[in-house]
Design an enzyme around this catalytic site. Structure first.
Site, PDB file in Angstrom:
ATOM      1  CE1 TYR A 241       1.597 -15.230  13.740  1.00  0.00           C
ATOM      2  CE2 TYR A 241      -0.234 -13.928  14.569  1.00  0.00           C
ATOM      3  CZ  TYR A 241       0.624 -15.001  14.684  1.00  0.00           C
ATOM      4  OH  TYR A 241       0.510 -15.856  15.749  1.00  0.00           O
ATOM      5  CG  HIS A 289      -1.310 -18.553  10.224  1.00  0.00           C
ATOM      6  ND1 HIS A 289      -0.699 -17.382  10.602  1.00  0.00           N
ATOM      7  CD2 HIS A 289      -0.975 -19.484  11.143  1.00  0.00           C
ATOM      8  CE1 HIS A 289      -0.016 -17.617  11.711  1.00  0.00           C
ATOM      9  NE2 HIS A 289      -0.166 -18.877  12.062  1.00  0.00           N
TER      10      HIS A 289
END
Ligand code: C5P
Length: 313
Positions: A241, A289
């Site tokens: 995400y 990430h």
């Protein structure tokens, strides 16, 4: 004598004609300027507005879900199902909805966002926590913006010359939370229902005697559906995400007319170092990430003139 009179009459006539012609030109000019008006009219009062003259960019920005949760807004089950996976939420959609409902009995039912207007220029500084801020002397420049958004544990005290003193919005989640003054918006990025519960408990009346986390009337909560939009539309689903910083930057495209970005970028080894500490964990990269991919997307936004990226030293 007669010829002199005739000559002066002619001269008068000539001057009258000349003045009429000049007035005519001026009137036409004014009319032209006036008729140009609607073409020149802009979505904001900045020298250059983010969304002007770029239908493609506007389409991507407008495809966003509402960036903040509010009392009368429901996220879709589809968005919830995406969100519940990012930090392994076990509780169901109706529990989520019930918790959100509780939130808006305590916090403002509608987020405190300044809307865009042709007579307003909303300038924003998005300040990440990169070590490249160290020695940058960006402080006064950052403070010059109407909106200054900082994040997580990013401090100003002791770093004023490089990062400034002003904070209008501070993005956080429970494990990165700090205490804010009475005038700063607390922007919660919730990654699971427990984060929403944390927010409720931080402002429970039983806690009023302890130091207040922030002004409860300035609390805003990021919409999980907005996180999904950023992940899919801006990052093509790269990484688990998006990072807090990247989501904040994309959020700024929704609430600002001019965006200047500071404090983004890993160090030479690809480590997300901080301006306020020496990282102990040398193996720390960008976790869940895609740091490199996010940074490329940020650089592209800068190349297309949508944002200005200040890279520090
Ligand atoms: O490290 P932290 O998550 O608190 O930093 C906030 C944000 O700043 C990150 O989510 C990331 O987007 C950005 N950052 C960066 N380069 C660094 C440190 C942080 O781009 N060296």
């Amino acid at each position: 004598m007669l010829s002199i009179l005739k000559e002066s009459k002619l001269r008068c006539l000539f001057y009258l004609l000349w003045i009429t012609a000049v007035i005519g030109v001026l009137l036409t000019w004014e009319h032209t300027l006036h008729s140009l008006g609607p073409q020149q009219s802009s979505l904001c009062a900045c020298h250059k507005c983010l969304n002007d003259d770029d239908a493609g960019f506007r389409k991507v920005v407008n495809a966003s879900h509402k960036p903040f949760l509010s009392r009368n807004y429901n996220i879709s089950k589809d968005a919830f199902n995406w969100w519940k996976k990012i930090q392994r939420e076990r509780r169901d959609f109706s529990f989520f909805q019930m918790t959100v409902d509780k939130l808006f009995h305590v916090f403002p039912p509608v987020p405190d966002v300044v809307e865009s207007s042709p007579d307003r220029c909303r300038t924003c500084a998005v300040v990440g926590n990169s070590g490249n801020l160290k020695g940058s002397y960006y402080g006064p420049l950052i403070d010059f913006h109407d909106v200054v958004i900082r994040m997580n544990r990013g401090p100003t005290k002791g770093y004023e010359k490089d990062v400034g003193t002003k904070t209008t919005h501070h993005v956080m989640y429970p494990t990165s939370a700090i205490y804010l003054d009475n005038t700063t918006h607390l922007v919660l990025f919730p990654f699971k229902i427990r984060d929403l519960e944390w927010l409720l408990s931080a402002f429970e009346p039983a806690n009023v005697n302890s130091q207040s986390r922030a002004n409860k009337d300035l609390v805003m909560i990021l919409n999980p559906a907005f996180m999904k939009y950023v992940h899919e539309t801006w990052l093509q689903k790269k990484g688990k995400y998006p990072s807090t910083g990247f989501m904040t930057l994309i959020l700024s495209l929704q609430i600002c007319d001019e965006v200047n970005v500071f404090g983004f970028g890993a160090d030479r080894r690809g480590i997300w170092n901080h301006y306020f500490e020496i990282l102990q964990n040398k193996k720390f990269r960008t976790g869940n990430h895609q740091g490199k991919y996010e940074y490329k997307a940020i650089e592209q936004l800068a190349q297309f003139g949508k944002i200005v990226l200040f890279k520090g030293w």
